[in-house]
Write a protein that holds these residues in place. Structure first.
Motif, PDB file in Angstrom:
ATOM      1  N   ARG A  66       0.816  -1.219   0.000  1.00  0.00           N
ATOM      2  CA  ARG A  66       0.000   0.000   0.000  1.00  0.00           C
ATOM      3  C   ARG A  66       0.848   1.267   0.000  1.00  0.00           C
ATOM      4  O   ARG A  66       0.324   2.366   0.062  1.00  0.00           O
ATOM      5  N   ARG A  67       2.178   1.099  -0.074  1.00  0.00           N
ATOM      6  CA  ARG A  67       3.107   2.234  -0.007  1.00  0.00           C
ATOM      7  C   ARG A  67       2.781   3.135   1.199  1.00  0.00           C
ATOM      8  O   ARG A  67       2.613   4.342   1.085  1.00  0.00           O
ATOM      9  N   ASP A  71       2.775   9.918   2.955  1.00  0.00           N
ATOM     10  CA  ASP A  71       1.727  10.682   3.635  1.00  0.00           C
ATOM     11  C   ASP A  71       0.779  11.229   2.573  1.00  0.00           C
ATOM     12  O   ASP A  71       1.067  12.229   1.917  1.00  0.00           O
ATOM     13  N   MET A  72      -0.373  10.588   2.412  1.00  0.00           N
ATOM     14  CA  MET A  72      -1.298  10.967   1.353  1.00  0.00           C
ATOM     15  C   MET A  72      -2.123  12.207   1.684  1.00  0.00           C
ATOM     16  O   MET A  72      -2.900  12.658   0.858  1.00  0.00           O
ATOM     17  N   THR A  73      -1.961  12.772   2.869  1.00  0.00           N
ATOM     18  CA  THR A  73      -2.598  14.068   3.121  1.00  0.00           C
ATOM     19  C   THR A  73      -1.872  15.183   2.368  1.00  0.00           C
ATOM     20  O   THR A  73      -2.432  16.253   2.150  1.00  0.00           O
ATOM     21  N   ARG A  74      -0.610  14.919   1.965  1.00  0.00           N
ATOM     22  CA  ARG A  74       0.192  15.938   1.276  1.00  0.00           C
ATOM     23  C   ARG A  74       0.393  15.630  -0.203  1.00  0.00           C
ATOM     24  O   ARG A  74       0.938  16.465  -0.928  1.00  0.00           O
ATOM     25  N   ALA A  75       0.001  14.454  -0.641  1.00  0.00           N
ATOM     26  CA  ALA A  75       0.204  14.062  -2.034  1.00  0.00           C
ATOM     27  C   ALA A  75      -0.708  14.877  -2.952  1.00  0.00           C
ATOM     28  O   ALA A  75      -1.877  15.110  -2.643  1.00  0.00           O
ATOM     29  N   ALA A 277      -1.687   4.849  -3.622  1.00  0.00           N
ATOM     30  CA  ALA A 277      -0.618   5.836  -3.503  1.00  0.00           C
ATOM     31  C   ALA A 277       0.219   5.931  -4.760  1.00  0.00           C
ATOM     32  O   ALA A 277       0.854   6.958  -5.013  1.00  0.00           O
ATOM     33  N   ASP A 278       0.227   4.869  -5.592  1.00  0.00           N
ATOM     34  CA  ASP A 278       1.015   4.904  -6.822  1.00  0.00           C
ATOM     35  C   ASP A 278       0.248   5.535  -7.983  1.00  0.00           C
ATOM     36  O   ASP A 278       0.747   5.596  -9.105  1.00  0.00           O
TER      37      ASP A 278
END
Length: 413
Positions: A66-67, A71-75, A277-278
């Motif tokens: 899932r990588r 931090d996906m809040t910043r992606a 995430a990718d």
């Protein structure tokens, strides 16, 4: 925080440890149900106090598939339809659209750009409020054309949001449907301002720290922000069971790569992202199907909320009857008259001017509202002095001692 202050032994945060502990397994369960490579990001804040209560950058930080280290809040991702509430607010502020008016939802070509609705169906002439609630694409692009993409971009900069455009792309109407890159943190700032009567949300996360001052220049006029909140809180999409009083919006990016849901009541602000995430697509992934149920569950774990205010009901079209069978006169707003334009000199920033409201008929005391917010009570008098501070449409309402009411919509300038 440790990187910023490596010599500091401890950091005391505004994060609610018990809430964070309840949300982490919830997010992981949602990710696992959607696939082995799906991740989830969550942000929760108390927008009244300006404090961050929960932060989850990934569903499983140590899951390689899932990588989880990202931090996906910043992606930076495509926001889908999540900018539509801001577009509507700008349209209300500028008088491009009336919250109680109508708009066309038909196949249309915007100088070579031909957006389509998500379900490939069209509603024809629809109420403006319903167009936002149903997230219709063509009306949103129509309003952005009236407001101007450059104005939208400028307002985003007011809350520290700098959208990313694809290489070689030009600023255009595709902004309305997700043709730009934003992060969950940035969308959180946008919705925080909408929840905060248009003012930038000065969010902090260190306990005991003085909250930063919000921007003196608002994202959007307070009345326009409140109208959008009332529309989004009035009719939640089917299946989320959020209930009235929580304004929320979902979004799905092109190719089912990102699912979004953001919402707020009178106290809490919640943001959800679901996807890979990718950046790979997830077949069938939508904001309504994947992110909105998680948004609902987060609000359920926040405990008793603070529902957004509901506008007072309009006066019934038929007159009420007394015991004697004679018509009973309810209140009637005599000034300003419905549909009028009232020149008050409000075009200057920070300006305020006296507007004397007057009601005929009805029984005192009279309670007055502007956009659903109480602005004054007249125990005896049939007039009320009010100092509006912003131009644009405003809904004025009065309720008398019997509970009967009248409402007008006027344009202040």
């Amino acid at each position: 925080l440790h990187r910023a202050e490596p010599a500091r032994a401890s950091h005391h945060l505004t994060l609610d440890g018990a809430l964070q502990a309840r949300l982490e397994p919830l997010a992981l369960a949602r990710a696992r149900a959607l696939g082995p490579r799906v991740s989830v990001a969550l942000l929760v804040a108390d927008h009244r106090a300006g404090t961050l209560l929960a932060h989850l950058g990934a569903a499983a930080p140590f899951d390689q598939g899932r990588r989880g280290w990202i931090d996906m809040t910043r992606a930076v991702r495509s926001p889908g339809s999540t900018l539509k509430p801001l577009i509507y607010a700008l349209a209300f502020e500028a008088g491009v659209a009336d919250p109680a008016g109508w708009i066309e939802d038909r196949v249309r070509d915007f100088h070579g750009y031909a957006p389509r609705n998500f379900d490939r169906d069209y509603q024809g002439r629809v109420p403006v409020a319903r167009a936002l609630q149903r997230s219709l694409n063509v009306p949103a692009v129509t309003l952005l054309e009236g407001v101007g993409p450059q104005r939208l971009l400028g307002r985003l900069h007011r809350v520290g949001v700098a959208p990313h455009l694809p290489p070689g792309a030009r600023l255009g109407l595709a902004l309305a449907l997700g043709g730009v890159g934003l992060s969950l943190e940035e969308l959180f700032a946008v919705y925080g301002a909408l929840a905060n009567d248009g003012r930038a949300l000065a969010l902090h996360h260190r306990r005991g720290a003085a909250p930063a001052m919000s921007s003196a220049t608002p994202l959007v006029a307070a009345g326009a922000a409140r109208r959008v909140g009332a529309i989004l809180a009035a009719a939640p999409p089917a299946g989320t069971a959020l209930g009235r009083g929580i304004a929320h919006k979902t979004g799905t990016s092109y190719g089912h790569r990102d699912a979004w849901a953001l919402g707020y009541d009178g106290r809490h602000l919640v943001g959800v992202w679901v996807g890979r995430a990718d950046g790979a697509p997830v077949p069938g992934l939508t904001g309504a199907g994947a992110a909105a149920p998680l948004l609902r569950d987060v609000f359920a774990r926040l405990g008793p909320g603070s529902p957004l205010p509901v506008l007072p009901p309009a006066r019934a079209p038929a007159p009420a009857l007394t015991l004697a069978g004679l018509p009973r006169a309810g209140p009637h707003i005599a000034y300003p008259p419905a549909g009028s334009r009232v020149a008050l000199g409000l075009d200057t920033p920070g300006a305020a001017a006296l507007l004397r409201l007057r009601v005929h008929e009805g029984r005192a005391p009279f309670q007055w509202f502007a956009d659903g917010v109480p602005i004054g009570r007249a125990p005896v008098a049939r007039t009320l002095d009010w100092w509006p501070r912003e131009p644009g449409y405003v809904d004025l309402a009065v309720v008398d001692a019997r509970g009967e009411s009248d409402r007008v919509r006027v344009w202040l300038e």
